[in-house]
Design a protein around this motif. Structure first.
Motif, PDB file in Angstrom:
ATOM      1  N   VAL A  77      -3.448 -17.768 -21.413  1.00 19.87           N
ATOM      2  CA  VAL A  77      -3.418 -18.342 -20.535  1.00 19.87           C
ATOM      3  C   VAL A  77      -3.674 -19.618 -21.281  1.00 19.87           C
ATOM      4  N   PHE A 117     -12.372 -21.665 -18.665  1.00 21.06           N
ATOM      5  CA  PHE A 117     -11.523 -20.853 -18.117  1.00 21.06           C
ATOM      6  C   PHE A 117     -12.142 -20.457 -16.754  1.00 21.06           C
ATOM      7  N   ASP A 139      -9.670 -16.603 -15.264  1.00 19.70           N
ATOM      8  CA  ASP A 139      -8.982 -16.080 -16.031  1.00 19.70           C
ATOM      9  C   ASP A 139      -9.298 -14.964 -17.145  1.00 19.70           C
ATOM     10  N   ASP A 140      -8.883 -14.207 -17.166  1.00 22.36           N
ATOM     11  CA  ASP A 140      -8.441 -12.967 -18.471  1.00 22.36           C
ATOM     12  C   ASP A 140      -8.251 -13.727 -19.712  1.00 22.36           C
ATOM     13  N   ASN A 173     -12.367 -11.958 -18.553  1.00 24.70           N
ATOM     14  CA  ASN A 173     -13.454 -12.901 -17.102  1.00 24.70           C
ATOM     15  C   ASN A 173     -14.811 -11.988 -16.628  1.00 24.70           C
TER      16      ASN A 173
END
Ligand code: ACM
Ligand code: ZN
Length: 762
Positions: A619, A652, A655-656, A737
Motif C-alpha cells: 500500500v 500508514f 493499513d496493514d 496494523n
C-alpha cells in the motif's frame, strides 16, 4: 580554491558598498500582478496626502504609520496629492486594490476601506523597516516605482490561537492581530474554552471566572514522558468582556474578523469543574492539568442547553462575526454510554447511537445560533452522526472531512494537521524547542494545495480558504507562539492570497530573508531555518550519491567527512558526494565573513546491502506522511528518534503493510532490522504482529520468523531478526496494523497510525 572564493567575495562586497543603495521591492504575500519600474518616488516630510472620504480610515492608517515611524507630519486638506487615495468602483472585489508608484506620485485605488487597507499594507512593506520601530531618522524615503493590481485567491484567510492551554495578555493578542493584518489575513479564530482553562468572562456564570479559569498545576515536559510530572503552580486567567470588546474592535479596524470558539460538547472539563451538574456524573473532575482528550463532556440535558444558550447570548453581544465556532471535536462518548439521561434522550429522539446524539446536540445549538442570525463552524467530527443543516466544517484530521462536507453542499475551511498545524516541529534539528510532535517545515506549508482531490470544480467552490492552528500545550509564552507561527503563517498567507502560477518557493525565501528585517523591527521572535541544510540520497547507474541543499542558495556549503566540524578549510560543496561505504557528513553554510549561518547538519549513511536496491510496498504510505517514498526505507539513513514526520519515516493510517525488497541477486545476509514509532498520544501504535521471510531467487522460503519488538529509544520500538549466512534474493516483511485505538486512549475509536523507519539488511 578558498583564496579565489574569498577574492570574489571581496570584489562583490566592494561593489555593493560603492553602488547606489538598492531598493529591494518585496511584498508578502506576493501581489497577483506587480510590474516594477526602473524609477522611484521620493517621499519627504512635505509630501501631501489626499484621500476620498470613503477611504479615510486606510489613509489615516498610513498617515499614522508615517508620522510615528518617520516623524513626518501631514496636515489635512491638501490640494495637490503626492499620495492619493481614490475611490474606484470599477474594482469589483472589496478586498482588491491598485497601487501605482511613479516618480510623480503614489496612487491607491480601491472600492472599499478593506481594499485600500491592503494597499497600505503592501506600501508599508516597500518602506524602510526602521519605520516599524520608530528608528528612522532620515528626511526622505525612496520608494521603488511599480504598478500593482491585487486581489486574494481565497476569502477565508485565518490564523487560530488556543488561549486555553496557555493564556496570553491582551497586548500580545493585538501584536498577533497586527502581524495577521500585515499579511492580509482576515480571520482570527480565538479558541477561548478548554479542559485546562475557560478564558472569557461570562457575567451570568461567575464560577467560570473563579473556578474554570484556573488549574492547580501544569504538566512539565512532554505528554509522552513517563511518569508525568507537574510544576505545582496555579495557572490561569481570563479576558474580561471589556478586553474582548477592545480586541474585537482592534481587529475590526484592521479588517480582521474575530471568530470565537466556545467548545461543546467536548473539551469542556473546566466548565464542568465549575458547574458539575453539566456533566453526566455530577462529579467534579477538576480543571484538567494534563494535555489530551478527556471523558467528562457536557451531558445533553435541558440545564446544559440553557447554560450554553446563556453563554452564547453574552458571546453574541461581544462578537459581531457571522460565524461562531462551536468546537465539536474529540468528544469521547464513554460518559454518554453510561448515562441514564443520555440513553433516555437517544430513545426519545429515535437516535441510532451516541454519534447521532452528538449530531442532535450540535444541530440544536446550530438552531439556536441560526435563530440569532449566526452560522456555526465545527471541527470535522460534526460530520459523524450527520451534519447540522447549515454548518461550515473545519477539516483538521486530514482532508476527508472537507471532501465529505463539500459533497453535501457545505462550506469548508481547510486546517489539516499535515499542512496547517503550526504546533508541529518545523525543523529536524535536535536543538528545537519542545513541541507536540510531527514535522511541518516551511516549504511543506508553502506547497499546500488547498483544494483536495476528489472534488469537482463546482464542489471546490465550497472551500472558503484555510487556517493555521496554534495549539499551545507546548507554547508557554508569547515568544514561543511567535516562533511557531512565523514564518509558517507567512507561507500560508501567500498560499491563500497569491495565485498558484505566481507562487515560487525560491522567490518566497528571498522575500522572506528580507522580511525578517521587518520582523526584527517588530520584535517578532520568528524561527529562522532558511539556511538549514538538507541532504538526500540519490542513486543512478553510476552509483550512490548524497546531495546537500540549503534553502538560501546564495551562500556556500562546506562539509567534512572525517568527523570534524566543517569550516572554510573543509571541502566546498559543488556536486553530490559519492557514497561508496559508510559515511558521516557534517556540513554548514557560511557567509562572506566566514560566519557560520546554519546550524551543523549531520547525516550518517550506512551502506547496508539493500541500499539502492528495489523495494515494493503493498500500500502507498499516507500522502501526508510519505517521507521520501518507499526508497526512503532502504536509503541507508535512519529517521529521527523524536520526529516521525521527517522524510525517513513512512506513515500508514490503519493499513496493514507488506514490504518486498529485491536485492537483485542472491546475497549473503545475517541480519534484518527496522524500527517502529510508538507514541499513543499521537495515535501512533507499533504493530504487534510482524512476519519476516527470506527467499531465494526462485522465491522459495529460506526462513520465516514471527518477530517481536523490543523497546528502543524513547517512542521507538526495534525489530531485529538474525539469520545465519543465508543467500537471499528477496526479503518479505508482513506487518499487521494495530487496528482501532481502544477506549480511554487518545483518538479512541479511530484507526491507529503505523510508522516504519529504514530496513537495514546486513
Ligand atoms: C483539534 O485539533 N482537536 C481540532
Ligand atoms: Zn449524560
Amino acid at each position: 580554491m578558498k583564496f579565489l572564493y574569498l577574492m570574489l567575495l571581496v570584489f562583490l562586497t566592494s561593489c555593493q558598498n560603492q553602488g547606489p543603495t538598492q531598493i529591494i521591492s518585496t511584498i508578502l504575500p506576493q501581489p497577483n500582478l506587480q510590474k516594477i519600474n526602473n524609477d522611484h518616488f521620493v517621499l519627504t516630510s512635505s509630501s501631501q496626502i489626499v484621500y476620498d472620504e470613503r477611504l479615510k480610515e486606510s489613509a489615516l492608517f498610513l498617515i499614522e504609520f508615517l508620522e510615528q515611524g518617520a516623524n513626518f507630519r501631514f496636515s489635512e486638506n491638501y490640494k495637490t496629492a503626492d499620495i492619493e487615495f481614490i475611490f474606484d468602483a470599477s474594482i469589483s472585489e472589496t478586498s482588491g486594490y491598485h497601487l501605482t508608484i511613479s516618480s510623480e506620485k503614489i496612487s491607491v485605488k480601491a472600492s472599499s476601506e478593506m481594499g485600500a487597507f491592503y494597499a497600505v499594507q503592501s506600501l508599508r512593506q516597500l518602506l524602510p523597516e526602521a519605520l516599524e520601530n520608530q528608528t528612522f531618522t532620515e528626511n526622505k524615503i525612496l520608494i521603488q516605482a511599480q504598478h500593482i493590481e491585487d486581489v486574494p485567491q481565497f476569502a477565508y484567510r485565518g490564523m487560530h490561537l488556543d488561549v486555553g492551554r496557555h493564556f496570553f495578555p491582551v497586548a500580545f493578542i493585538k501584536k498577533y492581530i497586527d502581524m495577521l493584518a500585515l499579511l492580509k489575513m482576515n480571520t482570527f479564530h480565538w479558541h477561548l474554552t478548554e479542559d485546562q482553562g475557560w478564558r472569557i468572562e461570562i457575567k451570568k456564570y461567575p464560577k467560570l471566572q473563579e473556578v474554570a479559569a484556573w488549574r492547580d498545576e501544569t504538566l512539565i515536559g512532554h505528554y509522552n514522558d513517563m511518569p508525568h510530572q507537574f510544576d505545582g503552580k496555579r495557572y490561569g486567567g481570563y479576558y474580561t468582556q471589556e478586553e474582548v470588546k477592545e480586541i474585537v474592535a482592534y481587529a475590526s479596524a484592521r479588517h480582521i474578523t474575530v471568530i470565537p470558539e466556545i467548545e461543546m460538547p467536548g473539551h469542556s472539563q473546566a466548565a464542568i469543574a465549575a458547574y458539575p451538574h453539566l456533566g453526566c456524573t455530577g462529579e467534579n473532575p477538576g480543571v484538567a492539568k494534563l494535555w489530551g482528550v478527556f471523558e467528562d463532556i457536557y451531558c445533553p440535558k435541558e440545564e446544559t442547553f440553557a447554560f450554553l444558550e446563556d453563554i452564547l447570548d453574552e458571546v453574541l453581544e461581544l462578537f459581531p462575526s457571522e460565524y461562531i465556532h462551536i468546537g465539536g471535536d474529540e468528544a469521547p462518548k464513554t460518559r454518554w454510554k453510561n448515562c441514564e439521561s443520555c440513553q433516555a434522550l437517544i430513545k426519545k429522539e429515535g437516535l441510532k447511537d451516541e454519534h447521532e446524539l452528538q449530531s442532535y446536540f450540535i444541530t440544536r445549538m446550530e438552531g439556536y445560533l441560526n435563530s440569532k442570525g449566526r452560522q456555526i463552524i465545527g471541527w470535522d467530527e460534526i460530520l459523524e452522526g450527520g451534519l447540522a443543516p447549515n454548518a461550515t466544517v473545519m477539516s483538521w484530521r486530514g482532508v476527508e472531512g472537507a471532501v465529505a462536507a463539500a459533497k453535501q453542499g457545505h462550506k469548508v475551511i481547510m486546517t489539516p494537521t499535515s499542512h496547517c498545524y503550526f504546533d508541529y516541529y518545523q525543523s529536524e534539528n535536535d536543538t528545537e524547542p519542545l513541541a507536540i510532535g510531527g514535522f511541518l517545515p516551511l516549504e511543506k506549508v508553502y506547497h499546500f494545495n488547498l483544494i483536495p482531490e476528489g472534488l469537482t470544480a463546482e464542489e471546490s467552490q465550497f472551500v472558503l480558504g484555510a487556517q493555521g492552528n496554534l495549539w499551545t500545550e507546548y507554547m508557554k509564552d508569547e515568544k514561543q507562539v511567535e516562533y511557531m507561527a512565523f514564518p509558517r503563517a507567512i507561507a500560508l498567507s501567500e498560499v491563500l492570497w497569491t495565485s498558484e502560477e505566481l507562487r515560487n518557493y525560491g522567490d518566497f525565501v528571498k522575500r522572506l530573508e528580507h522580511f525578517q528585517e521587518r520582523m526584527d523591527a517588530l520584535d517578532i521572535n520568528y524561527a529562522n531555518h532558511l539556511y538549514e541544510i538538507k541532504g538526500e540520497i540519490q542513486s543512478n547507474e553510476n552509483g550512490i550519491f548524497f546531495q546537500l541543499k540549503s534553502e538560501s542558495n546564495s551562500n556556500p556549503i562546506f562539509y567534512a567527512t572525517d568527523g570534524s566540524e566543517p569550516n572554510l578549510l573543509s571541502y566546498k560543496y559543488e556536486n553530490a558526494i559519492s557514497v561508496a561505504e559508510d559515511l558521516n557528513i557534517k556540513a554548514a553554510v557560511f557567509d562572506e565573513n566566514e560566519k557560520q549561518l546554519s546550524s551543523i547538519f549531520e547525516e550518517t549513511i550506512k551502506m547496508h546491502k539493500a541500499v539502492g536496491k528495489k523495494i515494493e510496498l503493498s500500500v502507498e504510505p499516507s500522502k501526508v506522511y510519505s517521507g521520501s517514498g518507499a526508497v526512503g526505507l532502504i536509503n541507508g539513513i535512519q529517521g529521527s528518534d523524536k520526529r516521525y514526520g521527517d522524510k525517513e519515516w513512512l506513515g500508514f493510517w490503519g493499513d496493514d503493510l507488506e514490504i518486498l525488497i529485491d536485492l537483485g541477486a542472491e546475497t549473503e545476509i545475517n541480519k534484518i532490522s527496522t524500527r517502529f514509532y510508538d507514541a499513543i498520544g499521537q495515535w501512533i501504535y507499533a504493530p504487534s504482529i510482524i512476519e519476516v521471510a527470506v527467499l531465494d531467487s526462485e522465491r522459495n522460503n529460506l526462513t520465516k520468523h514471527n518477530a517481536t519488538l523490543v523497546d528502543g529509544r524513547k517512542n521507538v520500538k526495534n525489530l531485529e531478526v538474525r539469520v545465519e549466512n543465508l543467500d537471499a534474493r528477496y526479503i518479505h516483511i508482513n506487518i499487521k496494523n494495530y487496528g482501532t485505538i481502544p477506549d480511554g486512549s487518545q483518538g479512541a475509536g479511530h484507526k491507529a497510525w503505523l510508522f516504519i523507519d529504514e530496513v537495514f539488511v546486513e
